[in-house]
Write an enzyme that holds these catalytic residues in place. Sequence first.
Site, mmCIF file in Angstrom:
data_model
loop_
_atom_site.group_PDB
_atom_site.id
_atom_site.type_symbol
_atom_site.label_atom_id
_atom_site.label_comp_id
_atom_site.label_asym_id
_atom_site.label_seq_id
_atom_site.Cartn_x
_atom_site.Cartn_y
_atom_site.Cartn_z
ATOM 1 N N CYS A 2 0.843 -1.180 0.000
ATOM 2 C CA CYS A 2 0.000 0.000 0.000
ATOM 3 C C CYS A 2 0.884 1.237 0.000
ATOM 4 O O CYS A 2 1.917 1.265 0.649
ATOM 5 C CB CYS A 2 -0.942 0.094 1.199
ATOM 6 S SG CYS A 2 -2.110 -1.242 1.325
ATOM 7 N N ARG A 27 3.646 -0.287 -5.029
ATOM 8 C CA ARG A 27 3.424 -0.848 -3.704
ATOM 9 C C ARG A 27 2.094 -1.586 -3.585
ATOM 10 O O ARG A 27 1.803 -2.211 -2.559
ATOM 11 C CB ARG A 27 3.461 0.268 -2.661
ATOM 12 C CG ARG A 27 4.803 0.932 -2.551
ATOM 13 C CD ARG A 27 4.741 2.104 -1.623
ATOM 14 N NE ARG A 27 4.540 1.687 -0.248
ATOM 15 C CZ ARG A 27 5.515 1.534 0.647
ATOM 16 N NH1 ARG A 27 6.755 1.773 0.288
ATOM 17 N NH2 ARG A 27 5.262 1.159 1.865
ATOM 18 N N TRP A 75 -2.870 -2.614 -1.629
ATOM 19 C CA TRP A 75 -2.592 -4.044 -1.805
ATOM 20 C C TRP A 75 -3.429 -4.741 -0.750
ATOM 21 O O TRP A 75 -3.181 -4.596 0.446
ATOM 22 C CB TRP A 75 -1.103 -4.326 -1.607
ATOM 23 C CG TRP A 75 -0.726 -5.735 -1.937
ATOM 24 C CD1 TRP A 75 -0.480 -6.256 -3.171
ATOM 25 C CD2 TRP A 75 -0.539 -6.816 -1.014
ATOM 26 N NE1 TRP A 75 -0.158 -7.587 -3.074
ATOM 27 C CE2 TRP A 75 -0.193 -7.955 -1.769
ATOM 28 C CE3 TRP A 75 -0.639 -6.932 0.367
ATOM 29 C CZ2 TRP A 75 0.070 -9.199 -1.186
ATOM 30 C CZ3 TRP A 75 -0.392 -8.169 0.958
ATOM 31 C CH2 TRP A 75 -0.040 -9.281 0.177
ATOM 32 N N ASN A 101 -1.665 1.846 5.990
ATOM 33 C CA ASN A 101 -0.810 0.774 5.476
ATOM 34 C C ASN A 101 -0.463 -0.120 6.652
ATOM 35 O O ASN A 101 -0.019 0.382 7.684
ATOM 36 C CB ASN A 101 0.453 1.399 4.867
ATOM 37 C CG ASN A 101 1.438 0.364 4.380
ATOM 38 O OD1 ASN A 101 1.061 -0.772 4.113
ATOM 39 N ND2 ASN A 101 2.688 0.765 4.252
ATOM 40 N N GLY A 102 -0.658 -1.425 6.498
ATOM 41 C CA GLY A 102 -0.319 -2.343 7.588
ATOM 42 C C GLY A 102 -1.499 -3.226 7.935
ATOM 43 O O GLY A 102 -2.453 -3.346 7.155
ATOM 44 N N GLU A 488 16.875 -17.630 -8.763
ATOM 45 C CA GLU A 488 16.527 -16.259 -9.144
ATOM 46 C C GLU A 488 15.905 -16.222 -10.551
ATOM 47 O O GLU A 488 14.928 -15.520 -10.792
ATOM 48 C CB GLU A 488 17.766 -15.352 -9.054
ATOM 49 C CG GLU A 488 17.562 -13.916 -9.482
ATOM 50 C CD GLU A 488 16.449 -13.177 -8.741
ATOM 51 O OE1 GLU A 488 15.966 -13.658 -7.713
ATOM 52 O OE2 GLU A 488 16.052 -12.108 -9.240
ATOM 53 N N LYS A 492 12.116 -14.906 -11.343
ATOM 54 C CA LYS A 492 11.806 -13.828 -12.297
ATOM 55 C C LYS A 492 10.717 -14.298 -13.249
ATOM 56 O O LYS A 492 9.764 -13.582 -13.518
ATOM 57 C CB LYS A 492 13.040 -13.442 -13.133
ATOM 58 C CG LYS A 492 14.061 -12.541 -12.524
ATOM 59 C CD LYS A 492 13.605 -11.173 -12.121
ATOM 60 C CE LYS A 492 12.962 -11.148 -10.773
ATOM 61 N NZ LYS A 492 13.795 -11.016 -9.596
ATOM 62 N N GLU A 495 7.143 -14.881 -11.419
ATOM 63 C CA GLU A 495 6.401 -13.730 -10.893
ATOM 64 C C GLU A 495 5.849 -12.816 -11.985
ATOM 65 O O GLU A 495 4.858 -12.148 -11.772
ATOM 66 C CB GLU A 495 7.212 -12.937 -9.864
ATOM 67 C CG GLU A 495 8.364 -12.143 -10.408
ATOM 68 C CD GLU A 495 9.128 -11.372 -9.324
ATOM 69 O OE1 GLU A 495 8.515 -10.900 -8.367
ATOM 70 O OE2 GLU A 495 10.360 -11.246 -9.474
ATOM 71 N N HIS A 511 17.075 -37.396 -7.531
ATOM 72 C CA HIS A 511 16.443 -37.907 -6.315
ATOM 73 C C HIS A 511 14.934 -37.698 -6.316
ATOM 74 O O HIS A 511 14.305 -37.712 -5.257
ATOM 75 C CB HIS A 511 17.079 -37.239 -5.087
ATOM 76 C CG HIS A 511 18.540 -37.539 -4.955
ATOM 77 N ND1 HIS A 511 19.016 -38.782 -4.629
ATOM 78 C CD2 HIS A 511 19.634 -36.768 -5.169
ATOM 79 C CE1 HIS A 511 20.345 -38.763 -4.605
ATOM 80 N NE2 HIS A 511 20.741 -37.546 -4.952
ATOM 81 N N LYS A 610 5.624 -4.172 -4.487
ATOM 82 C CA LYS A 610 7.072 -3.996 -4.441
ATOM 83 C C LYS A 610 7.622 -4.125 -3.025
ATOM 84 O O LYS A 610 8.599 -4.819 -2.793
ATOM 85 C CB LYS A 610 7.417 -2.622 -5.037
ATOM 86 C CG LYS A 610 8.901 -2.319 -5.098
ATOM 87 C CD LYS A 610 9.578 -3.163 -6.148
ATOM 88 C CE LYS A 610 11.042 -2.846 -6.305
ATOM 89 N NZ LYS A 610 11.744 -3.938 -7.018
HETATM 90 O O1 M6R Z 1 12.687 -4.835 -0.693
HETATM 91 P P1 M6R Z 1 13.236 -6.200 -0.488
HETATM 92 O O2 M6R Z 1 14.534 -6.440 -1.209
HETATM 93 O O3 M6R Z 1 13.374 -6.540 0.978
HETATM 94 O O4 M6R Z 1 12.161 -7.184 -1.085
HETATM 95 C C1 M6R Z 1 12.300 -8.566 -0.960
HETATM 96 C C2 M6R Z 1 11.362 -9.301 -1.881
HETATM 97 O O5 M6R Z 1 10.037 -8.966 -1.595
HETATM 98 C C3 M6R Z 1 11.642 -9.012 -3.356
HETATM 99 O O6 M6R Z 1 12.953 -9.301 -3.690
HETATM 100 C C4 M6R Z 1 10.693 -9.827 -4.255
HETATM 101 O O7 M6R Z 1 10.987 -11.190 -4.150
HETATM 102 C C5 M6R Z 1 10.763 -9.347 -5.704
HETATM 103 N N1 M6R Z 1 9.450 -9.275 -6.271
HETATM 104 C C6 M6R Z 1 11.543 -10.256 -6.589
HETATM 105 O O8 M6R Z 1 11.605 -9.809 -7.887
#
Ligand code: M6R
Length: 615
Positions: A2, A27, A75, A101-102, A488, A492, A495, A511, A610
Site C-alpha cells: 500500500c 506498492r 494491496w 498501510n499495515g 533467481e 523472475k 512472478e 532424487h 514492491k
Molecule cells: O525490498 P526487499 O529487497 O526486501 O524485497 C524482498 C522481496 O520482496 C523481493 O525481492 C521480491 O521477491 C521481488 N518481487 C523479486 O523480484
Amino acid sequence: MCGIVGYIGPRDAVPILLNGLRRLEYRGYDSAGIAVYTGPGEIQIRRNVGKLQGLVEAVEREPISGSPGIGHTRWATHGEPTVYNAHPHRSQSGRIVVVHNGIVENFLELKAELVAEGFTFRSETDTEVIVHLIERYLEGENLSLFEATRRALRHLKGSNAVVVMAAPEPDKLVTARLGNAGGITIGYGQGEMFIASDLPALLDHTREVAFLEPGQMAVVTRDGARLYTLDGEPVDFQVTTVPWDPVAAEKGEYRHFMLKEIHEQVRGLTDTIAGRVDVEQGRVRFLHLDISPQQARGIRKIFITACGTAYHAGLVGKTLLERLARIPVEVMVASEFRYADPLIGPDDVVLAISQSGETADTLAAMEEGRRKGATLWAIVNVIGSQAMRMADGYISMQVGPEISVASTKAYTAPLVDLYMLGLLLGELRGTLSAEQRRRLVDDLMHLPELVSEVLRREDDYAAVARQYVPIRNIFYLGRGIHMATAYEGALKLKEISYIHAEGYPAGEMKHGPIALLEPDFPVLALVPQDPWYEKMLSQVEQAKSRGAPVIALATDGDERVAELADHVLYIPPTPWLLAPVTAVVPLQIFAYVIATERGLDVDQPRNLAKSVTVE
Ligand code: M6R
C-alpha cells in the site's frame, strides 16, 4: 505494501496526490483513492477499483479540488479489492478520513467493541476501526485531531502507518507510524508539505525530508512538522537531503521499468564499485560500514537474512564470504528467522539484504539479531529506509530507485557489494594476500564492461525466449554458486509470466524431480565454465535423455554445450565468483520477453507489491 500520500499547501492537492500515487503504484494496485478538503467543513472522496488510471478517469468524470488531501493505493489484506474496501475510509460523521498501510491485528476485537457502541461499518477492512476510533475521541470526547488520533492508535496491535485528515481542522494532517509497516516520510516544500510512504512520491517536489521512526507521530501543517512519541512527548528530529534524481524514477524511452532497470545495471554496477575500491592496493572501503581488523577477526559467524530476490543474493553471498574471508555464513529467509530461535550471540553479525529496507520480515529478523546482541549490518537500496537506520553499519546499493516489482538491478548490486565485503573482510582477517586482492579487484573493475557486453546480446536471448512463450512448466538447474542463479531465474519468470518455474540444485534432480521431465517440460541449465562445469554437463545429458528440451547458459565458444543443448544463451568469460552477475542478466531478459509476449503487465504483476510491509 500500500502506498500513502498527503499534501497540505496553497496548491490544489488533487494532481499532486495522483502524481504521488503513480510513483507509489508499485506498492499495490488493487484499488486507489483520494480525499480532499473541498470547502468549509467538507471532505470529498473519489475511489476506484484496479489500477490508478481508473481513479484518474473517475476524477476526470467527477472533478474535485482543494487542499489538504490524502491518497492511497492498495494491496488488499483484509477484504476484497472493491470500491467500498478502497481507501480513504471515512468516519461515521463523514468529517474524518484516513489512509492506512499495515494490519490491525486485533481488528475483530476492536470492531466488536465499536459496533456495540453504535458504529456502523461500511467496509470489510481493518482500517475502518481506526477512523471510528478517532471519531470516538474527536467527536465523542471533543479532543483535537492530534489527541484523538494518538488515543485511537494506542488501541491498535500490529505494524501500521496512517495519515489522517479532519474537516474541523483543515490546517493540518496527522500521520503516525507504529512498528515496521512501511515508512512515513515527510517532505518539506516552500510553504507546503508532503507526506508519502516512500521517496519516489516526494522527489518531484523536494529532497528535504524527515523520516518517522516506529512509535512516532507528526502534526504536519503547511509550514512544517512537529514530531511526537505516542505518549505525546515532542521528539527532536533531523531534516535530511536525499540525493536521488527524480528523472531516475521515470520510464523514459523504455516500454517497462523492468527493461529500463535491466539496462541500468551497467551504470548501477559502475556506481556500486566507484569510490570504494583502491585498485593499486587491492583494497575496499565502505563509507558507512566501518570495521576494525580486531572486529573482523572476532566475527564467529555471519547470518544473512532476506526475502525473495534479496535472499537469493544472500545465497551467492555465502559462497563469496566463505571463500574470500573464511567466515562461516548461514543464510535464512527472513520470514523464518525470528521463529527459528537462531543461535546468535554478540560475536555474530546479522546481515540483512533489502532493496526497500522496509520489508517487514527482514526488519523483524534484524530486531531478533539486535535482541540477541549481534552486530547488525545491512545492504540496502532505499536511502533513509528503516533497515538502513536500524543497522550498525550499512552498504548502500547505489542503483537509484527500483520501480518494477520484479527486482533486477537490486539483485546484481548486492552481489557486487558482497564480493567487496568479502574482499574487505579477507584483508582485515588476513585470509587474502595483497596480490590476491589486487587480482580480485582487477576482475571486479571489468565487470560493468562484461555486463554491457551481455546486454548487447539482448536480441539473441530474446529470440530464444520467443520459442518458449507457450510453456507451462520449466526447471532452472544450477550447481555451486549458480544454484542461487537458478532460483533467481525461476523467480523472475514465475512472478511476471505466471509460468510454473522451479529453481533446483541440479545434482538433486535424480532424487525425484527428474520424474517430471518430458518433451514439453524444458530445462534451463546453468553451465558456465566454473568448478561445477563437468558435473553440470552430465546433468544436461540426463535431462536430454529424458526427452526434455534444454536451454543452456554457457560461456562463449563452448562447443560441448552447443552439441548437447537445443538452445544456448552465451555469456562472455567471467571469473566464476562474479559470474552470478553476468549469468542472471540473460535470465532477466528471458523472463521479460516471455511475459511481454504473453501480453502481461510485467511491472505490476498480479497479487504482488514492491514493498512487502506486512508479515
Ligand atoms: O525490498 P526487499 O529487497 O526486501 O524485497 C524482498 C522481496 O520482496 C523481493 O525481492 C521480491 O521477491 C521481488 N518481487 C523479486 O523480484
